[in-house]
Design a protein around this motif. Sequence first.
Motif, PDB file in Angstrom:
ATOM      1  N   PRO A  48       0.888  -0.923  -0.556  1.00  0.00           N
ATOM      2  CA  PRO A  48       0.279  -0.149  -0.070  1.00  0.00           C
ATOM      3  C   PRO A  48       0.623   1.629  -0.005  1.00  0.00           C
ATOM      4  CG  PRO A  48       0.170  -1.108   2.105  1.00  0.00           C
ATOM      5  CD  PRO A  48       0.454  -2.172   1.591  1.00  0.00           C
ATOM      6  N   ASP A  49       0.614   2.191  -0.780  1.00  0.00           N
ATOM      7  CA  ASP A  49       1.287   3.478  -0.455  1.00  0.00           C
ATOM      8  C   ASP A  49       0.570   4.842   0.043  1.00  0.00           C
ATOM      9  OD1 ASP A  49      -0.316   4.149  -2.770  1.00  0.00           O
ATOM     10  OD2 ASP A  49       0.696   4.559  -4.220  1.00  0.00           O
ATOM     11  N   GLU A  50       1.397   5.987  -0.683  1.00  0.00           N
ATOM     12  CA  GLU A  50       0.597   6.899   0.421  1.00  0.00           C
ATOM     13  C   GLU A  50      -1.273   7.107  -0.410  1.00  0.00           C
ATOM     14  OE1 GLU A  50       2.055  10.388   0.273  1.00  0.00           O
ATOM     15  OE2 GLU A  50       3.880   9.772   0.885  1.00  0.00           O
ATOM     16  N   GLY A  51      -2.335   7.025   0.640  1.00  0.00           N
ATOM     17  CA  GLY A  51      -3.502   7.171   0.507  1.00  0.00           C
ATOM     18  C   GLY A  51      -4.500   5.772   0.361  1.00  0.00           C
ATOM     19  N   GLY A  52      -3.467   3.987   0.671  1.00  0.00           N
ATOM     20  CA  GLY A  52      -3.999   2.729   0.784  1.00  0.00           C
ATOM     21  C   GLY A  52      -3.699   2.579  -0.502  1.00  0.00           C
ATOM     22  N   ALA A  73       8.169  -1.927  18.086  1.00  0.00           N
ATOM     23  CA  ALA A  73       7.612  -3.073  16.539  1.00  0.00           C
ATOM     24  C   ALA A  73       7.377  -2.183  15.180  1.00  0.00           C
ATOM     25  CB  ALA A  73       6.927  -4.153  16.370  1.00  0.00           C
ATOM     26  N   LEU A  74       7.951  -2.321  14.062  1.00  0.00           N
ATOM     27  CA  LEU A  74       8.309  -1.257  12.724  1.00  0.00           C
ATOM     28  C   LEU A  74       7.022  -1.625  11.866  1.00  0.00           C
ATOM     29  CD1 LEU A  74       9.317   0.220  10.630  1.00  0.00           C
ATOM     30  CD2 LEU A  74      10.626  -2.120   9.765  1.00  0.00           C
ATOM     31  N   VAL A  75       6.104  -0.826  12.051  1.00  0.00           N
ATOM     32  CA  VAL A  75       4.563  -1.557  11.718  1.00  0.00           C
ATOM     33  C   VAL A  75       4.493  -0.048  10.199  1.00  0.00           C
ATOM     34  CG1 VAL A  75       3.597  -1.979  13.503  1.00  0.00           C
ATOM     35  CG2 VAL A  75       3.248   0.584  12.811  1.00  0.00           C
ATOM     36  N   THR A  76       3.521  -0.590   9.141  1.00  0.00           N
ATOM     37  CA  THR A  76       3.191   0.585   8.776  1.00  0.00           C
ATOM     38  C   THR A  76       1.338   0.411   8.761  1.00  0.00           C
ATOM     39  OG1 THR A  76       2.784   0.762   5.853  1.00  0.00           O
ATOM     40  CG2 THR A  76       2.744  -1.229   6.227  1.00  0.00           C
ATOM     41  N   ALA A  77       0.741   1.319   7.950  1.00  0.00           N
ATOM     42  CA  ALA A  77      -0.328   1.484   8.084  1.00  0.00           C
ATOM     43  C   ALA A  77      -0.863   1.110   6.496  1.00  0.00           C
ATOM     44  CB  ALA A  77      -0.648   3.287   8.371  1.00  0.00           C
ATOM     45  N   VAL A  78      -2.400   0.812   6.871  1.00  0.00           N
ATOM     46  CA  VAL A  78      -2.766  -0.255   5.390  1.00  0.00           C
ATOM     47  C   VAL A  78      -4.133   0.419   4.632  1.00  0.00           C
ATOM     48  CG1 VAL A  78      -1.293  -2.097   5.763  1.00  0.00           C
ATOM     49  CG2 VAL A  78      -4.013  -1.653   6.198  1.00  0.00           C
ATOM     50  N   ALA A  79      -4.944   1.765   6.008  1.00  0.00           N
ATOM     51  CA  ALA A  79      -6.083   1.740   5.681  1.00  0.00           C
ATOM     52  C   ALA A  79      -5.830   2.908   6.948  1.00  0.00           C
ATOM     53  CB  ALA A  79      -6.934   1.147   5.622  1.00  0.00           C
ATOM     54  N   ARG A 124       6.731   7.854  13.977  1.00  0.00           N
ATOM     55  CA  ARG A 124       7.699   8.732  12.822  1.00  0.00           C
ATOM     56  C   ARG A 124       9.209   9.516  13.132  1.00  0.00           C
ATOM     57  NH1 ARG A 124       2.681   9.978   8.822  1.00  0.00           N
ATOM     58  NH2 ARG A 124       2.616  11.813  10.888  1.00  0.00           N
ATOM     59  N   ASP A 125       9.761  10.284  11.789  1.00  0.00           N
ATOM     60  CA  ASP A 125      10.764  10.814  11.855  1.00  0.00           C
ATOM     61  C   ASP A 125      10.737  12.328  13.306  1.00  0.00           C
ATOM     62  OD1 ASP A 125      12.393   8.392  10.221  1.00  0.00           O
ATOM     63  OD2 ASP A 125      11.972   9.992   8.995  1.00  0.00           O
ATOM     64  N   GLU A 126       9.996  12.427  13.016  1.00  0.00           N
ATOM     65  CA  GLU A 126       9.719  13.660  13.426  1.00  0.00           C
ATOM     66  C   GLU A 126       8.542  13.652  14.535  1.00  0.00           C
ATOM     67  OE1 GLU A 126      10.349  16.878  11.307  1.00  0.00           O
ATOM     68  OE2 GLU A 126      12.712  16.416  10.293  1.00  0.00           O
ATOM     69  N   ASP A 127       7.714  13.104  13.986  1.00  0.00           N
ATOM     70  CA  ASP A 127       6.072  12.891  14.557  1.00  0.00           C
ATOM     71  C   ASP A 127       5.949  11.971  15.055  1.00  0.00           C
ATOM     72  OD1 ASP A 127       5.593  12.314  12.483  1.00  0.00           O
ATOM     73  OD2 ASP A 127       4.224  14.227  11.687  1.00  0.00           O
ATOM     74  N   ARG A 128       4.160  11.534  15.788  1.00  0.00           N
ATOM     75  CA  ARG A 128       3.442  10.339  15.399  1.00  0.00           C
ATOM     76  C   ARG A 128       2.626  10.803  15.084  1.00  0.00           C
ATOM     77  NH1 ARG A 128       3.103   9.722  22.251  1.00  0.00           N
ATOM     78  NH2 ARG A 128       1.473  10.394  22.390  1.00  0.00           N
ATOM     79  N   PHE A 129       1.416   9.806  15.069  1.00  0.00           N
ATOM     80  CA  PHE A 129       0.647   9.482  14.495  1.00  0.00           C
ATOM     81  C   PHE A 129      -0.094   8.301  15.107  1.00  0.00           C
ATOM     82  CE2 PHE A 129       2.090   6.570  11.658  1.00  0.00           C
ATOM     83  CZ  PHE A 129       1.139   5.336  11.502  1.00  0.00           C
ATOM     84  N   GLU A 130      -1.732   8.525  15.243  1.00  0.00           N
ATOM     85  CA  GLU A 130      -2.429   7.972  15.797  1.00  0.00           C
ATOM     86  C   GLU A 130      -3.757   7.307  15.029  1.00  0.00           C
ATOM     87  OE1 GLU A 130      -6.050   7.878  19.209  1.00  0.00           O
ATOM     88  OE2 GLU A 130      -4.680   9.681  19.101  1.00  0.00           O
ATOM     89  N   THR A 131      -3.374   5.320  14.799  1.00  0.00           N
ATOM     90  CA  THR A 131      -4.382   4.972  14.238  1.00  0.00           C
ATOM     91  C   THR A 131      -5.468   4.277  15.103  1.00  0.00           C
ATOM     92  OG1 THR A 131      -4.687   3.926  11.935  1.00  0.00           O
ATOM     93  CG2 THR A 131      -2.915   3.185  13.429  1.00  0.00           C
ATOM     94  N   ILE A 132      -6.231   3.024  14.466  1.00  0.00           N
ATOM     95  CA  ILE A 132      -6.647   2.188  15.283  1.00  0.00           C
ATOM     96  C   ILE A 132      -6.041   0.894  14.582  1.00  0.00           C
ATOM     97  CG2 ILE A 132      -9.035   3.006  15.340  1.00  0.00           C
ATOM     98  CD1 ILE A 132      -9.433   1.415  12.836  1.00  0.00           C
TER      99      ILE A 132
END
Length: 232
Positions: free
Chosen positions: A98-102, A174-180, A208-216
């Motif tokens: 998945p790329d940016e935008g899913g 753990a290293l993760v990627t958001a997929v949606a 992330r490198d300079e910030d962080r994000f929240e998801t489910i």
Amino acid sequence: MTRHQKRLSVPNSWPVERKEGTFTVKAGAGPHGEQGVPLLIILRDVLGYVDSKKEARYALGQDSVLVNGEPISDEQRPIGMFDIISFVEREEFYRVFPDEGGRLSLTPIDADSAGSRLGKVTGKRQVPGGDTQLTLHDGTSLIAKDDSIDVNDSIVVSNEDKDVVAHFPYEEGALVTAVAGTHAGDIGTIDEIQVTASSSPNNVLVERDEDRFETIEEYVVVIDENFTGDDE
């Protein structure tokens, strides 16, 4: 039942342009559910290797196009996240990522990396005989000898013998990627897993490198550095 799919109603993950026509090909039965992209779209619209369904059927009839190590003859076979597509005669190999935008995209990989695929564990149960059966994100299942593998962990499965060759636990750090979701395609490390005492999904804070994000929790998949596209 119609054999076509309206472009305007395809899932956001499909790599198709919605305004170039009214219809596109419909995915057949198989893994990934409704999110699965027909192989024809990959061959025709993404890679440009064929111009029509007829050409796709001819190419697939040569048993030179493999998905997760198996030759595919059905142009409607659903393709989805983390599948491995191999073009034997061309010596080209791709991982669906998945790329940016899913939206699903193809990441070129080498032949060694094409020998296995990543899977997120979405179900776990004991089967007769005491074995552990795992269900993966694409709906496939397998028997695992390692009982420490749990739901939301990720595993690497050999395409040849379907054995688990690597295990990545779902845990903080753990290293993760958001997929949606809003952050689809973003990669970082889990800073905190916020367990909710209700039917609401658990939240995950990812650095992330300079910030962080929240998801489910449902939207994150544990990966290894080799699955970020840097192993070309």
